[in-house]
Design a protein around this motif. Structure first.
Motif, PDB file in Angstrom:
ATOM      1  N   PHE A 290       0.917  -1.336  -0.060  1.00 50.05           N
ATOM      2  CA  PHE A 290       0.023  -0.086  -0.095  1.00 50.05           C
ATOM      3  C   PHE A 290       0.734   1.309  -0.125  1.00 50.05           C
ATOM      4  O   PHE A 290       2.051   1.182   0.452  1.00 50.05           O
ATOM      5  CB  PHE A 290      -0.924   0.078   1.401  1.00 50.05           C
ATOM      6  CG  PHE A 290      -1.867  -0.938   1.367  1.00 50.05           C
ATOM      7  CD1 PHE A 290      -3.218  -0.359   1.051  1.00 50.05           C
ATOM      8  CD2 PHE A 290      -1.715  -2.149   1.767  1.00 50.05           C
ATOM      9  CE1 PHE A 290      -4.330  -1.485   1.092  1.00 50.05           C
ATOM     10  CE2 PHE A 290      -2.811  -2.903   2.040  1.00 50.05           C
ATOM     11  CZ  PHE A 290      -4.004  -2.764   1.469  1.00 50.05           C
ATOM     12  N   PHE A 291       0.162   2.398  -0.550  1.00 50.51           N
ATOM     13  CA  PHE A 291       0.783   3.655  -0.060  1.00 50.51           C
ATOM     14  C   PHE A 291      -0.526   4.707  -0.274  1.00 50.51           C
ATOM     15  O   PHE A 291      -1.573   3.864  -0.525  1.00 50.51           O
ATOM     16  CB  PHE A 291       1.743   4.152  -1.110  1.00 50.51           C
ATOM     17  CG  PHE A 291       1.277   4.436  -2.678  1.00 50.51           C
ATOM     18  CD1 PHE A 291       0.731   5.871  -2.823  1.00 50.51           C
ATOM     19  CD2 PHE A 291       1.154   3.447  -3.532  1.00 50.51           C
ATOM     20  CE1 PHE A 291       0.401   6.094  -4.072  1.00 50.51           C
ATOM     21  CE2 PHE A 291       0.762   3.805  -4.951  1.00 50.51           C
ATOM     22  CZ  PHE A 291       0.392   5.018  -5.235  1.00 50.51           C
ATOM     23  N   GLY A 292      -0.401   5.845   0.018  1.00 49.47           N
ATOM     24  CA  GLY A 292      -1.341   6.631   0.440  1.00 49.47           C
ATOM     25  C   GLY A 292      -1.006   7.969  -0.157  1.00 49.47           C
ATOM     26  O   GLY A 292      -0.029   8.465  -0.388  1.00 49.47           O
ATOM     27  N   PHE A 293      -2.201   9.010  -0.437  1.00 57.02           N
ATOM     28  CA  PHE A 293      -2.115  10.380  -0.426  1.00 57.02           C
ATOM     29  C   PHE A 293      -3.266  11.167  -0.154  1.00 57.02           C
ATOM     30  O   PHE A 293      -4.426  10.350  -0.036  1.00 57.02           O
ATOM     31  CB  PHE A 293      -1.873  10.505  -2.187  1.00 57.02           C
ATOM     32  CG  PHE A 293      -2.868  10.163  -3.314  1.00 57.02           C
ATOM     33  CD1 PHE A 293      -4.036  11.201  -3.525  1.00 57.02           C
ATOM     34  CD2 PHE A 293      -3.201   8.873  -3.670  1.00 57.02           C
ATOM     35  CE1 PHE A 293      -5.068  10.739  -4.229  1.00 57.02           C
ATOM     36  CE2 PHE A 293      -4.247   8.722  -4.193  1.00 57.02           C
ATOM     37  CZ  PHE A 293      -5.368   9.690  -4.698  1.00 57.02           C
ATOM     38  N   ALA A 294      -3.191  12.273  -0.003  1.00 51.96           N
ATOM     39  CA  ALA A 294      -4.405  13.253   0.057  1.00 51.96           C
ATOM     40  C   ALA A 294      -4.666  14.226  -0.887  1.00 51.96           C
ATOM     41  O   ALA A 294      -3.962  14.666  -1.571  1.00 51.96           O
ATOM     42  CB  ALA A 294      -4.144  13.830   1.475  1.00 51.96           C
ATOM     43  N   ASP A 295      -6.055  14.691  -1.026  1.00 50.84           N
ATOM     44  CA  ASP A 295      -6.544  15.670  -2.079  1.00 50.84           C
ATOM     45  C   ASP A 295      -6.026  16.932  -1.247  1.00 50.84           C
ATOM     46  O   ASP A 295      -5.741  17.059  -0.119  1.00 50.84           O
ATOM     47  CB  ASP A 295      -7.700  15.576  -2.395  1.00 50.84           C
ATOM     48  CG  ASP A 295      -9.119  15.858  -1.431  1.00 50.84           C
ATOM     49  OD1 ASP A 295      -8.501  16.324  -0.311  1.00 50.84           O
ATOM     50  OD2 ASP A 295     -10.011  15.438  -1.877  1.00 50.84           O
ATOM     51  N   PRO A 296      -6.436  18.056  -1.977  1.00 44.95           N
ATOM     52  CA  PRO A 296      -6.022  19.573  -1.355  1.00 44.95           C
ATOM     53  C   PRO A 296      -6.865  19.736  -0.040  1.00 44.95           C
ATOM     54  O   PRO A 296      -6.435  20.542   0.708  1.00 44.95           O
ATOM     55  CB  PRO A 296      -6.402  20.372  -2.323  1.00 44.95           C
ATOM     56  CG  PRO A 296      -6.159  19.893  -3.610  1.00 44.95           C
ATOM     57  CD  PRO A 296      -6.539  18.311  -3.237  1.00 44.95           C
ATOM     58  N   ASP A 297      -7.941  19.317   0.302  1.00 47.69           N
ATOM     59  CA  ASP A 297      -8.660  19.313   1.374  1.00 47.69           C
ATOM     60  C   ASP A 297      -8.479  18.551   2.502  1.00 47.69           C
ATOM     61  O   ASP A 297      -8.817  18.727   3.500  1.00 47.69           O
ATOM     62  CB  ASP A 297     -10.301  19.413   1.024  1.00 47.69           C
ATOM     63  CG  ASP A 297     -10.928  20.268   0.029  1.00 47.69           C
ATOM     64  OD1 ASP A 297     -10.788  21.495   0.661  1.00 47.69           O
ATOM     65  OD2 ASP A 297     -11.093  19.964  -1.087  1.00 47.69           O
ATOM     66  N   GLY A 298      -7.602  17.569   2.257  1.00 43.04           N
ATOM     67  CA  GLY A 298      -7.355  16.570   3.220  1.00 43.04           C
ATOM     68  C   GLY A 298      -8.081  14.998   3.331  1.00 43.04           C
ATOM     69  O   GLY A 298      -7.918  14.235   4.203  1.00 43.04           O
ATOM     70  N   ASN A 299      -8.929  15.096   2.166  1.00 41.62           N
ATOM     71  CA  ASN A 299      -9.483  13.666   2.084  1.00 41.62           C
ATOM     72  C   ASN A 299      -8.358  12.605   1.646  1.00 41.62           C
ATOM     73  O   ASN A 299      -7.556  13.057   0.971  1.00 41.62           O
ATOM     74  CB  ASN A 299     -10.600  13.623   0.920  1.00 41.62           C
ATOM     75  CG  ASN A 299     -11.659  14.556   1.219  1.00 41.62           C
ATOM     76  OD1 ASN A 299     -12.436  14.335   2.253  1.00 41.62           O
ATOM     77  ND2 ASN A 299     -11.774  15.567   0.442  1.00 41.62           N
TER      78      ASN A 299
END
Length: 146
Positions: free
Chosen positions: A107-116
């Protein structure tokens, strides 16, 4: 009776910024952007997915605070390649973590500009057996060049 999950509402603060992020940086297809006296919404779909996200100002979207959706999960055949693609497009993608050597344990992750936040899981089997065959892709099952 089939019950299919086809839309996830993602709460965002700025529709234009979010369209640009999901379309231009993450690589989702913009299915439509609709503006009328009742709403301003956009629907975007990850390539190969049967489920889209909807962002905008519908009442159901306004019930959640921007950035309050966490752990939405995407699946890719190659986590290294997917992460590299996001980094090239300016997305701050987290480091790859291997929880298990079995397929599905990376796995890896990321966030959108709002923090979702999004989790990206590697399932190598998707390379040979995509969830939705290429010939069945497109909006509402219509053929489309991919």
């Amino acid at each position: 009776m089939d019950w299919t999950l086809e839309v996830v509402i993602v709460p965002v603060a700025d529709l234009a910024r979010s369209i640009a992020f999901y379309r231009d940086q993450v690589g989702f297809d913009l299915d439509h952007e609709t503006t009328n006296e009742h709403m301003h919404v956009a629907q975007l779909t990850p390539r190969g997915s049967g489920c889209s996200i909807v962002i905008g100002n519908l009442p159901s979207q306004n019930e959640m605070a921007p950035g309050s959706l966490h752990g939405i999960q995407l699946v890719v055949a190659d986590a290294e390649a997917a992460r590299a693609e996001l980094l090239e497009r300016g997305v701050d993608a987290g480091e790859i973590m291997v929880f298990s050597e079995q397929d599905g344990g990376t796995f890896f992750g990321f966030a959108d500009p709002d923090g979702n936040t999004w989790a990206v899981q590697q399932i190598k089997a998707r390379a040979d057996r995509p969830l939705i065959p290429v010939e069945a892709r497109g909006r509402f099952g219509a053929d489309q060049t991919v």
